[in-house]
Design a protein around this motif. Structure first.
Motif, short mmCIF file in Angstrom:
data_model
loop_
_atom_site.label_atom_id
_atom_site.label_comp_id
_atom_site.label_asym_id
_atom_site.label_seq_id
_atom_site.Cartn_x
_atom_site.Cartn_y
_atom_site.Cartn_z
N MET A 33 0.83 -1.20 0.00
CA MET A 33 0.00 0.00 0.00
C MET A 33 0.87 1.26 0.00
O MET A 33 0.55 2.23 -0.68
N TYR A 34 1.96 1.23 0.75
CA TYR A 34 2.88 2.37 0.78
C TYR A 34 3.43 2.64 -0.62
O TYR A 34 3.50 3.79 -1.05
N GLU A 35 3.82 1.57 -1.30
CA GLU A 35 4.34 1.72 -2.67
C GLU A 35 3.29 2.32 -3.59
O GLU A 35 3.61 3.18 -4.43
N ASP A 36 2.04 1.90 -3.44
CA ASP A 36 0.95 2.48 -4.25
C ASP A 36 0.80 3.97 -3.98
O ASP A 36 0.67 4.78 -4.90
N VAL A 37 0.81 4.33 -2.70
CA VAL A 37 0.67 5.74 -2.32
C VAL A 37 1.85 6.55 -2.83
O VAL A 37 1.68 7.63 -3.41
N TYR A 38 3.05 6.02 -2.66
CA TYR A 38 4.23 6.75 -3.09
C TYR A 38 4.24 6.92 -4.62
O TYR A 38 4.58 7.99 -5.13
N ARG A 39 3.85 5.89 -5.32
CA ARG A 39 3.75 5.96 -6.78
C ARG A 39 2.74 7.04 -7.18
O ARG A 39 2.98 7.82 -8.10
N ALA A 49 -1.81 16.69 -3.29
CA ALA A 49 -3.08 16.02 -2.95
C ALA A 49 -3.30 16.04 -1.44
O ALA A 49 -2.35 15.94 -0.65
N THR A 50 -4.55 16.16 -1.05
CA THR A 50 -4.90 16.11 0.37
C THR A 50 -5.01 14.65 0.79
O THR A 50 -5.04 13.74 -0.04
N ILE A 51 -5.09 14.43 2.08
CA ILE A 51 -5.21 13.07 2.60
C ILE A 51 -6.47 12.41 2.05
O ILE A 51 -6.44 11.24 1.65
N GLU A 52 -7.58 13.15 1.99
CA GLU A 52 -8.83 12.59 1.48
C GLU A 52 -8.68 12.17 0.02
O GLU A 52 -9.19 11.12 -0.38
N GLN A 53 -8.00 12.98 -0.78
CA GLN A 53 -7.79 12.64 -2.19
C GLN A 53 -6.91 11.39 -2.33
O GLN A 53 -7.16 10.55 -3.20
N ILE A 54 -5.90 11.26 -1.49
CA ILE A 54 -5.03 10.08 -1.53
C ILE A 54 -5.82 8.83 -1.15
O ILE A 54 -5.70 7.79 -1.78
N VAL A 55 -6.65 8.94 -0.12
CA VAL A 55 -7.48 7.81 0.32
C VAL A 55 -8.42 7.40 -0.81
O VAL A 55 -8.56 6.21 -1.11
N ASP A 56 -9.06 8.37 -1.45
CA ASP A 56 -9.99 8.07 -2.56
C ASP A 56 -9.27 7.41 -3.73
O ASP A 56 -9.78 6.47 -4.33
N ALA A 57 -8.07 7.90 -4.06
CA ALA A 57 -7.36 7.41 -5.23
C ALA A 57 -6.70 6.05 -5.01
O ALA A 57 -6.64 5.23 -5.93
N THR A 58 -6.22 5.80 -3.79
CA THR A 58 -5.46 4.57 -3.55
C THR A 58 -6.19 3.53 -2.70
O THR A 58 -5.82 2.37 -2.71
N LEU A 65 -1.75 6.52 6.45
CA LEU A 65 -1.08 7.72 5.95
C LEU A 65 -0.51 8.54 7.11
O LEU A 65 0.63 9.01 7.06
N HIS A 66 -1.29 8.69 8.18
CA HIS A 66 -0.82 9.43 9.36
C HIS A 66 0.42 8.74 9.94
O HIS A 66 1.39 9.40 10.32
N LYS A 67 0.38 7.43 10.02
CA LYS A 67 1.49 6.66 10.57
C LYS A 67 2.76 6.88 9.74
O LYS A 67 3.84 7.10 10.30
N TRP A 68 2.64 6.86 8.41
CA TRP A 68 3.80 7.04 7.55
C TRP A 68 4.37 8.44 7.64
O TRP A 68 5.58 8.63 7.58
N VAL A 69 3.51 9.44 7.79
CA VAL A 69 4.00 10.81 7.95
C VAL A 69 4.68 10.95 9.31
O VAL A 69 5.78 11.52 9.42
N ARG A 70 4.08 10.40 10.34
CA ARG A 70 4.64 10.48 11.70
C ARG A 70 6.01 9.82 11.76
O ARG A 70 6.93 10.32 12.41
#
Length: 140
Positions: A33-39, A49-58, A65-70
């Motif tokens: 999932m991380y690779e999908d988000v990063y791609r 993109a906002t967090i909501e847009q990333i969630v919708d797209a991926t 997402l919060h965990k990876w940013v933290r």
């Protein structure tokens, strides 16, 4: 030596060594999932993109997402609309546990507390002062 824990995602038991919060199988899924988000975010159009847009797209959970940013895997410097919730008010922040507003409020309250403590100490000190009358002085 690790301890036996139950994976919060799937419920399987795994050997917790302090590195991962989930079992190996779920960790691999998270990595995919991380690779999908990063791609997704590497594309120039998606960097803001906002967090909501990333969630919708991926389809990735917002908590991940919060965990990876933290943890610093997704850098807010590269992706400016990313962050994680403040522990106090829930507003997005990019470092520490509290957002700027909560930090400012906490510092203000601490300054007020410190000023009140200093005032109380000065009052107590003035109450401890003993005045002596000199009875040997001659009256004129």
């Amino acid at each position: 030596m690790g301890e036996l824990r139950s994976c919060p995602k799937c419920g399987d038991f795994y050997n917790y060594t302090g590195i991962r919060e989930v079992c190996g199988k779920c960790a691999q899924e998270e990595e995919k999932m991380y690779e999908d988000v990063y791609r997704f975010l590497r594309k120039r159009d998606n960097r803001s993109a906002t967090i909501e847009q990333i969630v919708d797209a991926t389809g990735v959970e917002e908590d991940l997402l919060h965990k990876w940013v933290r943890k610093g895997r997704l850098q807010p410097a590269m992706f400016p609309n990313l962050g994680y919730p403040c522990d106090s008010c829930g507003a997005l922040t990019t470092k520490g546990k509290l957002c700027i507003n909560c930090q400012t409020e906490l510092k203000s309250e601490l300054n007020k507390f410190e000023a009140a403590r200093e005032f109380r100490e000065s009052v107590e000190e003035s109450e401890r002062t003993t005045y002596y009358a000199d009875s040997n002085k001659k009256k004129q």
